[in-house]
Enzyme design. Structure first.
Site, PDB file in Angstrom:
ATOM      1  N   ASN A 136     -15.074   6.769  -5.478  1.00 10.94           N
ATOM      2  CA  ASN A 136     -15.611   5.836  -6.479  1.00 10.94           C
ATOM      3  C   ASN A 136     -15.907   6.534  -7.814  1.00 10.94           C
ATOM      4  O   ASN A 136     -16.556   5.942  -8.680  1.00 10.94           O
ATOM      5  CB  ASN A 136     -16.918   5.208  -5.968  1.00 10.94           C
ATOM      6  CG  ASN A 136     -16.686   4.388  -4.729  1.00 10.94           C
ATOM      7  OD1 ASN A 136     -15.731   3.625  -4.649  1.00 10.94           O
ATOM      8  ND2 ASN A 136     -17.563   4.556  -3.741  1.00 10.94           N
ATOM      9  N   HIS A 161     -18.023   8.788  -8.284  1.00  9.62           N
ATOM     10  CA  HIS A 161     -19.432   9.179  -8.335  1.00  9.62           C
ATOM     11  C   HIS A 161     -19.554  10.594  -7.784  1.00  9.62           C
ATOM     12  O   HIS A 161     -18.772  10.989  -6.923  1.00  9.62           O
ATOM     13  CB  HIS A 161     -20.301   8.247  -7.465  1.00  9.62           C
ATOM     14  CG  HIS A 161     -20.464   6.888  -8.035  1.00  9.62           C
ATOM     15  ND1 HIS A 161     -20.726   5.784  -7.263  1.00  9.62           N
ATOM     16  CD2 HIS A 161     -20.405   6.451  -9.319  1.00  9.62           C
ATOM     17  CE1 HIS A 161     -20.815   4.719  -8.044  1.00  9.62           C
ATOM     18  NE2 HIS A 161     -20.623   5.092  -9.286  1.00  9.62           N
ATOM     19  N   CYS A 218     -24.647   9.390 -10.516  1.00  7.34           N
ATOM     20  CA  CYS A 218     -24.287  10.323 -11.566  1.00  7.34           C
ATOM     21  C   CYS A 218     -22.761  10.374 -11.577  1.00  7.34           C
ATOM     22  O   CYS A 218     -22.122  10.392 -10.533  1.00  7.34           O
ATOM     23  CB  CYS A 218     -24.918  11.662 -11.185  1.00  7.34           C
ATOM     24  SG  CYS A 218     -24.383  13.084 -12.067  1.00  7.34           S
TER      25      CYS A 218
END
Lengths: 212, 212
Positions: free
Chosen positions: A113, A115, A150
């Site tokens: 994803n 991330h 993040c």
């Protein structure tokens, strides 16, 4: 929350047991037990709580009834950590004793994803603990409070503050309890990514396989 | 040298076959084959050459006869990569198109000898390939020329230069061949850690499990 009991050794075959349960009205708890398959000795236990989030509003969202109904057939009331570990983790600020800045996610830290993989959070947290302390101590438990994701564009700083532990005390003045904070750096709001607490014990030197 | 054929998928059980052989007078070659246990399809093959080094003089050292005799009973003449891949990897300099500086080893990158784990070298090398290229391409082979070790005190920079490949050519001007160099930064001699070459092919979009 992760609790590590003794340490595993190279070549051992590990068995991982995991199950889910309800956590309050909207949450799901997942527990884990890691043990040595041959001896049954437990190496580590862990528990985590998950809630659904609305991606637009970024608020906790109610779990749809049909999803809950489907999951609840797998619910198992067994609980791996009986004690109440929901202690407050204080928010560190610029006065923290140890700070590592300019931490940038690498391409290999991203999941499908885009991330940053949670494992990287743990690495950033441990990175800020002083090297001298890491050489002599091993982690015995960790609590992570996840605040936000993040991405590869974010630059992160890791704050770390040693704390005297009232129960365990300190040997030779070395702290056994650390408080941690990962923040997006340069963000005007200094958005929190993760708050954490780690507990440590002295390394047993007999477990070190090679002299260094 | 590593050659990756198709890609494995989550949940597949992999079989790793590895063996050693003599390489010249003083060297040992180790070959690997990674295959899907169920289908026998080969995912990757790799070969590496090792020589003994005198830690004081840092020169290649002759392998003691008794060590060679002991190892030679395990030698297997089967060779995983027949072709001659000993092409020269040119040494990049400051003019390299892509440079990532200030790469610092993390505590979790160190092995039991307090050396940076070789896997980190590969991550630093790939990190310097432009992100846009990484999204559309997958690596098909890699040659690493190890020059010296790197410790937690070293700060590293990763240089990367795209090169037109005479055999494969380029599609839409995207390079398929990169030359790489990892160097100790700030060192007056700019000591080389690793030289490398990577070959890439366009990603098959059908293998991406999620849209991003």
């Amino acid at each position: 929350m992760l609790k590590i009991v003794p340490q595993g050794h190279r070549g051992e075959v590990i068995e991982i047991e995991t199950w889910i349960a309800a956590s309050g009205r909207n949450g799901i708890r997942r527990d884990w037990v890691l043990r040595d398959l041959a001896s049954g000795v437990v190496f580590a236990v862990a528990t985590s709580t998950l809630v659904a989030m609305n991606k637009q509003t970024r608020r906790v969202s109610k779990m749809p009834e049909e999803v809950r109904d489907e999951l609840s057939t797998f619910f198992c009331e067994k609980q791996v950590l009986k004690e109440n570990f929901k202690e407050r983790i204080e928010k560190l600020n610029d006065k923290a004793k140890y700070v590592t800045s300019d931490l940038k996610p690498m391409w290999s830290d991203l999941d499908v994803n885009y991330h940053v993989n949670n494992v990287k959070y743990v690495k950033w947290i441990l990175e800020t603990v002083p090297e001298g302390f890491l050489k002599d101590h091993q982690i015995s438990s960790m609590i992570l409070e996840y605040k936000r994701e993040c991405t590869s564009c974010d630059i992160v700083r890791s704050l770390c503050e040693p704390q005297e532990d009232e129960i365990l005390g300190c040997i030779n003045g070395a702290p056994f309890k650390y408080t941690h904070l990962l923040q997006i750096q340069g963000d005007t709001k200094n958005a929190d990514v993760v708050r954490a607490r780690t507990l440590w014990k002295l390394k047993k030197m007999s477990t070190v396989p090679f002299s260094t």
